[in-house]
Design an enzyme around this catalytic site. Structure first.
Site, PDB file in Angstrom:
ATOM      1  N   THR A   1     -12.548 -14.588  -8.609  1.00 18.74           N
ATOM      2  CA  THR A   1     -12.663 -13.091  -8.375  1.00 18.74           C
ATOM      3  C   THR A   1     -13.108 -12.692  -7.416  1.00 18.74           C
ATOM      4  O   THR A   1     -13.900 -12.840  -6.681  1.00 18.74           O
ATOM      5  CB  THR A   1     -13.539 -12.890  -9.365  1.00 18.74           C
TER       6      THR A   1
ATOM      7  N   GLU B   1      -8.246 -14.151 -13.456  1.00 18.84           N
ATOM      8  CA  GLU B   1      -9.230 -15.476 -14.604  1.00 18.84           C
ATOM      9  C   GLU B   1     -10.155 -14.818 -15.857  1.00 18.84           C
ATOM     10  O   GLU B   1     -10.917 -14.258 -14.980  1.00 18.84           O
ATOM     11  CB  GLU B   1      -9.476 -16.664 -14.234  1.00 18.84           C
ATOM     12  N   PHE B   2      -9.653 -14.541 -16.620  1.00 15.23           N
ATOM     13  CA  PHE B   2     -10.461 -13.519 -18.230  1.00 15.23           C
ATOM     14  C   PHE B   2     -11.267 -14.810 -19.324  1.00 15.23           C
ATOM     15  O   PHE B   2     -12.033 -14.152 -19.658  1.00 15.23           O
ATOM     16  CB  PHE B   2      -9.572 -12.369 -18.342  1.00 15.23           C
TER      17      PHE B   2
ATOM     18  N   LYS C   1      -9.419  -6.746 -12.206  1.00 15.63           N
ATOM     19  CA  LYS C   1     -11.060  -7.838 -12.838  1.00 15.63           C
ATOM     20  C   LYS C   1     -12.503  -7.257 -12.653  1.00 15.63           C
ATOM     21  O   LYS C   1     -13.398  -7.199 -13.791  1.00 15.63           O
ATOM     22  CB  LYS C   1     -10.909  -9.186 -12.426  1.00 15.63           C
TER      23      LYS C   1
ATOM     24  N   CYS D   1     -20.617 -14.460 -13.903  1.00 13.54           N
ATOM     25  CA  CYS D   1     -19.916 -13.526 -13.542  1.00 13.54           C
ATOM     26  C   CYS D   1     -20.214 -12.237 -13.425  1.00 13.54           C
ATOM     27  O   CYS D   1     -20.306 -11.467 -12.811  1.00 13.54           O
ATOM     28  CB  CYS D   1     -19.149 -13.684 -14.530  1.00 13.54           C
TER      29      CYS D   1
ATOM     30  N   LYS E   1     -22.984 -10.901 -10.740  1.00 15.07           N
ATOM     31  CA  LYS E   1     -22.204 -10.891  -9.408  1.00 15.07           C
ATOM     32  C   LYS E   1     -21.045  -9.786  -9.227  1.00 15.07           C
ATOM     33  O   LYS E   1     -20.932  -8.864  -8.181  1.00 15.07           O
ATOM     34  CB  LYS E   1     -21.795 -12.036  -8.836  1.00 15.07           C
TER      35      LYS E   1
ATOM     36  N   LYS F   1     -25.409 -18.375 -22.430  1.00 14.21           N
ATOM     37  CA  LYS F   1     -24.918 -18.242 -23.580  1.00 14.21           C
ATOM     38  C   LYS F   1     -24.781 -19.764 -24.375  1.00 14.21           C
ATOM     39  O   LYS F   1     -24.547 -20.276 -24.252  1.00 14.21           O
ATOM     40  CB  LYS F   1     -23.787 -17.832 -23.813  1.00 14.21           C
TER      41      LYS F   1
ATOM     42  N   ARG G   1     -26.597 -20.185 -14.619  1.00 17.18           N
ATOM     43  CA  ARG G   1     -26.987 -19.136 -13.414  1.00 17.18           C
ATOM     44  C   ARG G   1     -26.996 -17.625 -14.207  1.00 17.18           C
ATOM     45  O   ARG G   1     -26.291 -17.344 -14.622  1.00 17.18           O
ATOM     46  CB  ARG G   1     -25.112 -19.526 -13.089  1.00 17.18           C
TER      47      ARG G   1
END
Ligand code: NAD
Length: 443
Positions: A122, A150-151, A207, A263, A266, A324, A331
C-alpha cells in the site's frame, strides 16, 4: 488459468507476500520469492512460517516444490517477468508512509525491458508516477509498473486471496498491465467478480480510500455506542437494526475499543498526510483517528468508575493481545495502549493470548504477567477485560472464571460475550455502548 502458467516473483514474504506467493503456487505457478532477511528465508525453505496465519503453513508446505526462496533478486529476474512487491510501508516518524523498503526494491532492480514491478504494497497515491520518474532518472527505461493493491485480511488471508471480492489493476495500458490482467482474469471469471482496470494513481487511491472508509465506519459506530451509553440504548441492537439496509451493511458495524493492526491506522494517516501535502485538510479522517484513540481509553474510564477512581493495587486481566482474532500480529493493537495505561494508573496487569507469545510481546507489555492460559490469566483478577475476541475466550466457562477471579467485573471490549452467561455466573457484565448488566435480561 493457463496450462503452464509463467513463473512470477514476489518480493517481501510477510503476511501479504507469502500468502500471495503460496496462493499462486497453489494454482500451479512457480514462484520466486525474494526476502531480505536470511533467517526468514531459512525458515521458509524448511516450511516454517515466521508468523501465524490460519491455513498458510499447510499451503506453503504442500507447494514447497514450486516456492523458491532467496535473499537476492537473481533467480526472480531470470525466471519471472512480473515482480510482485509486498514489502512493508509502515507509518514513518512524520506520519507519512515510510517508503524506504519500496525504494530499496526500486534501486535493486536493474534496467530491463522484460520486467515490471507489480505493487501490492500500500503506497500513497502518486508513488507509481514517482517510481516511473526514478526509473527514467536511473536510466532504467522500459521497466514496467503496475499497481495491484491487496485487500486480504489477516486471519482469513488464505481464503481472501483465493476468493477476493474484486481485483484492481492500475497501469498505463501496456504489456505489463495486460500480463497482470491475464493472470487474474480466469479467477475473476470463475468467481464472477469485477476486474477493475484503471490508471495507476486511481488504483493507489482505491486502496487508501477503502481502508480509510472502513476505519471511519468503525469510528462512526463507536461514537454511536458512546451516545447509546448515555441514552440507555444498546449499540448491538442499534447495529442489528441498521445492518439490513444495503446502503449501510452489517460489516464493520461492531462497536468496541477501537481498531488496531498494521493497516488501518497507517493508511488513514497516509491518506490524511497525502491530502495535507496537496493542501487539502481531510477533516473526517482526523476526527476518525481521534475517536479511535479515545475509544481505547474507555476501558480505563470504566475501570476507574467501577473502582472508585483509583486502580492502585488492582489486578486487571487482559484477554487477548493480537489486534484481532486468528492472528499473532500486535501492530497497533489496543492491548498495547491498555496495558500501558493500566500500569501507569497503578494496576497490575495479567495477559494471555492464544497465539502471541511472551517472547514476541514482552517488551511491549511492561511488567505484565504472562499467563499460561485464560484461566491462569483471570486468577486473582479484580476485573477481566476482553481485548481480542478469540473464540476460546467467548466460549469460556464463566462460572469457573468467577471462582478464579478476586473481583466480579467483566468488561467486554468487543461486545462479543454473552451477557446472560456472565451474569448467570454471578459476574457483572459491562460492554461498549450498552448498559452494564448485573442480572440476566429478557431478550
Ligand atoms: P510485513 O512487514 O509482514 O512483510 C514485509 C516483508 O518484506 C518482511 O518480511 C521484510 O523483511 C521484507 N522486505 C522488506 N524490504 C525488503 C526488500 N528490499 N527485499 C526483500 N524483502 C524485503 O508486511 P505486510 O503486512 O505483509 O504488508 C506488506 C504491504 O502490504 C504493506 O504495504 C501493507 O500496508 C500492505 N497490506 C497489508 C495487509 C495486511 O493485512 N498485513 C493487507 C493489505 C495490504
Amino acid at each position: 488459468m493457463l496450462e503452464r502458467p509463467e513463473p512470477i516473483a514476489v518480493i517481501g514474504t510477510g503476511y501479504v507476500g507469502l500468502v500471495t506467493a503460496a496462493g499462486f503456487a497453489d494454482l500451479g505457478f512457480e514462484v520466486y520469492c525474494v526476502e531480505r532477511r536470511q533467517v526468514i528465508v531459512d525458515q521458509l525453505q524448511a516450511g516454517v512460517i515466521p508468523f501465524y496465519e490460519p491455513g498458510l503453513e499447510e499451503m506453503v508446505r504442500r507447494n514447497l516444490e514450486r516456492l523458491h526462496f532467496s535473499t537476492g533478486c537473481g533467480d526472480a529476474l531470470e525466471h519471472a517477468r512480473l515482480l510482485f512487491v509486498a514489502v512493508g510501508t509502515p507509518r514513518g516518524d512524520d506520519g507519512n508512509a515510510d517508503l524506504s523498503a519500496v525504494q530499496s526494491v526500486v534501486d535493486e532492480i536493474p534496467a530491463s525491458t522484460r520486467h515490471a514491478l507489480v505493487m501490492k504494497s500500500t503506497v500513497p497515491a502518486g508513488t507509481g508516477a514517482a517510481i516511473k520518474r526514478l526509473f527514467t532518472k536511473q536510466g532504467k527505461h522500459g521497466l514496467g509498473y503496475v499497481s495491484c493493491p491487496e485487500f486480504l485480511k489477516e486471519g482469513s488471508a488464505v481464503d481472501d486471496v483465493a476468493n477476493p471480492d474484486r481485483v484492481v489493476i492500475g497501469d498505463d495500458g501496456d504489456w505489463a498491465g495486460d500480463a497482470v490482467q491475464a493472470l487474474y482474469a480466469p479467477l475473476c471469471a470463475r468467481l464472477g467478480i469485477p476486474l477493475v482496470r484503471i490508471d495507476v494513481v486511481s488504483a493507489e487511491m482505491v486502496k487508501l480510500a477503502s481502508n480509510a472508509f472502513l476505519a471511519t465506519k468503525i469510528s462512526f459506530i463507536n461514537e454511536v455506542a458512546n451516545v447509546c451509553e448515555l441514552v440507555g440504548a444498546d449499540v448491538t441492537n442499534v447495529a442489528m437494526g441498521m445492518a439490513p439496509d444495503p446502503r449501510i451493511g452489517g460489516q464493520f458495524l461492531q462497536a468496541g475499543i477501537g481498531y488496531g493492526g498494521s493497516c488501518f491506522s497507517k493508511d488513514v494517516e497516509a491518506l490524511r498526510r497525502l491530502a495535507e501535502n496537496c493542501g487539502y485538510e481531510f477533516r473526517l479522517l482526523k476526527a476518525g483517528t481521534e475517536v479511535n484513540e479515545s475509544q481505547k481509553g474507555r476501558v480505563v474510564e470504566k475501570l476507574l468508575n467501577h473502582f472508585g477512581g483509583s486502580l492502585t493495587g488492582r489486578t486487571i486481566c487482559l484477554l487477548g493481545l493480537a489486534f484481532k482474532p486468528d492472528t499473532d500480529d500486535m501492530r497497533e493493537a489496543s492491548s498495547r495502549v491498555l496495558s500501558r495505561e493500566l500500569q501507569t494508573s497503578g494496576a497490575a496487569v495479567a495477559v494471555f493470548d492464544p497465539k502471541v507469545t511472551e517472547k514476541t510481546a514482552r517488551r511491549m507489555m511492561g511488567t505484565a504477567r504472562f499467563a499460561t492460559d485464560a484461566m491462569d490469566a483471570v486468577d486473582g483478577a479484580d476485573a477481566v477485560v476482553l481485548v481480542t475476541e478469540w473464540k476460546e475466550f467467548v466460549d469460556l466457562e464463566w462460572s469457573e472464571v468467577a471462582d478464579r477471579m478476586a473481583g466480579t467485573l467483566v468488561i467486554d471490549g468487543r461486545n462479543a460475550l454473552k451477557p446472560n452467561l456472565i451474569v448467570a455466573a454471578g459476574l457483572l457484565y459491562d460492554g461498549i455502548g450498552r448498559a452494564p448488566y448485573s442480572t440476566p435480561i429478557e431478550v
